[in-house]
Structures are given as C-alpha cells and as structure tokens.
Design a protein around this motif. Structure first.
Motif: not given
Length: 192
Positions: A75-77, A83-84, A130-133, A139-140
């Motif tokens: 959220k802060q990225a 984020a990664l 993995e889902h989060l990644l 997003w990227g």
C-alpha cells in the motif's frame, strides 16, 4: 475455584513462534518452550493442547504477521518495482527484529514431506504469496513498468522461487549485499 491465566495468550504465542522460527520444530523441546514462553508446562498444555498444535498456531501467527506487513508495504509503494523491493526486504529481514528466513520455508524443508498439516499450511502460504506477486506483476505490466512478453502467472512463479531462495539464504552467513543484488536483478529482469 478455577485458576485464571497468568499470561496473555498472544504474547506467549509470539514467543513460541519466534523460537520455532529460529530453531525449527524438532529441535525445540517442550522444556525450551516452557522456559522461553515463561509459562508452566500445564498451562502450555491447557492452552495449546500439545507441541504440534502450538506449532501450527505459531505458523498461523507468522502468516498473519507477515501478510499484514506485506499488505502495508504494498500500500505504501508508489510503483510495482518498489512494492517488490519492499517484499524482498521483508523476506530478507532487513528490519532485524525477527529471526532470519521464513517459518513456512523452514517448516516445508523440515516437515512437509511427512506432516500433512504443515505441508498444507506451507503450500497455502506459498500460493498466497504467488497470488500477491502476480497482482504486483499485473500492476507493473499495466503501468508499463514490467514486460508483457511473459505471462504474469509465470513471472509470479519465478519471483516466488527467488523469494524462497532469498529466505533460505537469509538464514546463512551469505552477505546481505549478495541478497540485495539477487533481489535487484530479479526485479530488473521484469522491466520492459
């Protein structure tokens, strides 16, 4: 008259989690737990049933804690790359207030092939990561930061593999600079 608990359950669970995280399941004895948690053996059994149940609760606590930290970092990225980077930093324990590595990775290596409950928890945690990644990769890709030449699912699997490797290496004497280089390279490979 029943005795009231002389401890806060979440506090002693946190202590147990850190001890299991540091030493692993098999190396951690009931005596270690009683001493480290600062409670009586009977209280440990009354509250957590047995060592295995306590361990599973410690794994759950780790998952909740780590997932919360990852969600906050994301959220802060401002960008997917950042984020990664935040997730890699969390996984390498850059903040230094916890044992190195990851209780899920450690437990999978130690127990998953013979303990179905540990295997299920570790596998679910890996799938969640993995889902989060994948969400970060998408997003990227959407903002032009990451390549679209490779499917987001495939990139997420690669990132997760790198993440697991970093979590293992964080438990060794490998230089933090080396871990940072690996993390940086894995992020740069995604860039368009």
């Amino acid at each position: 008259m029943a005795r009231s608990k002389e401890f806060e359950e979440n506090e002693v669970l946190e202590k147990a989690m850190k001890l299991f995280w540091e030493q692993g399941y098999e190396k951690t004895s009931m005596n270690d737990l009683v001493e480290h948690m600062g409670i009586h053996r009977r209280s440990l059994y009354d509250t957590f049933t047995d060592k295995h149940t306590l361990f599973l609760k410690a794994m759950n606590r780790f998952g909740d804690r780590f997932n919360g930290r990852m969600a906050t970092a994301i959220k802060q990225a401002e960008t997917a790359s950042l984020a990664l980077r935040s997730i890699y930093d969390l996984s390498m324990n850059v903040e230094g207030d916890t044992p190195p590595g990851c209780i899920f990775v450690n437990s999978a290596v130690e127990l998953a092939n013979r303990d179905p409950e540990v295997d299920a928890r570790a596998t679910q945690a890996f799938e969640n990561t993995e889902h989060l990644l994948k969400d970060i990769v998408v997003w990227g890709q959407q903002n032009g930061e990451f390549t679209k030449n490779v499917e987001a699912d495939d990139l997420a699997e690669l990132l997760h593999n790198t993440l697991v490797g970093l979590r293992v290496m964080a438990r060794t004497s490998a230089a933090k600079e080396k871990l940072q280089r690996i993390a940086n390279l894995s992020i740069s490979l995604l860039q368009d």
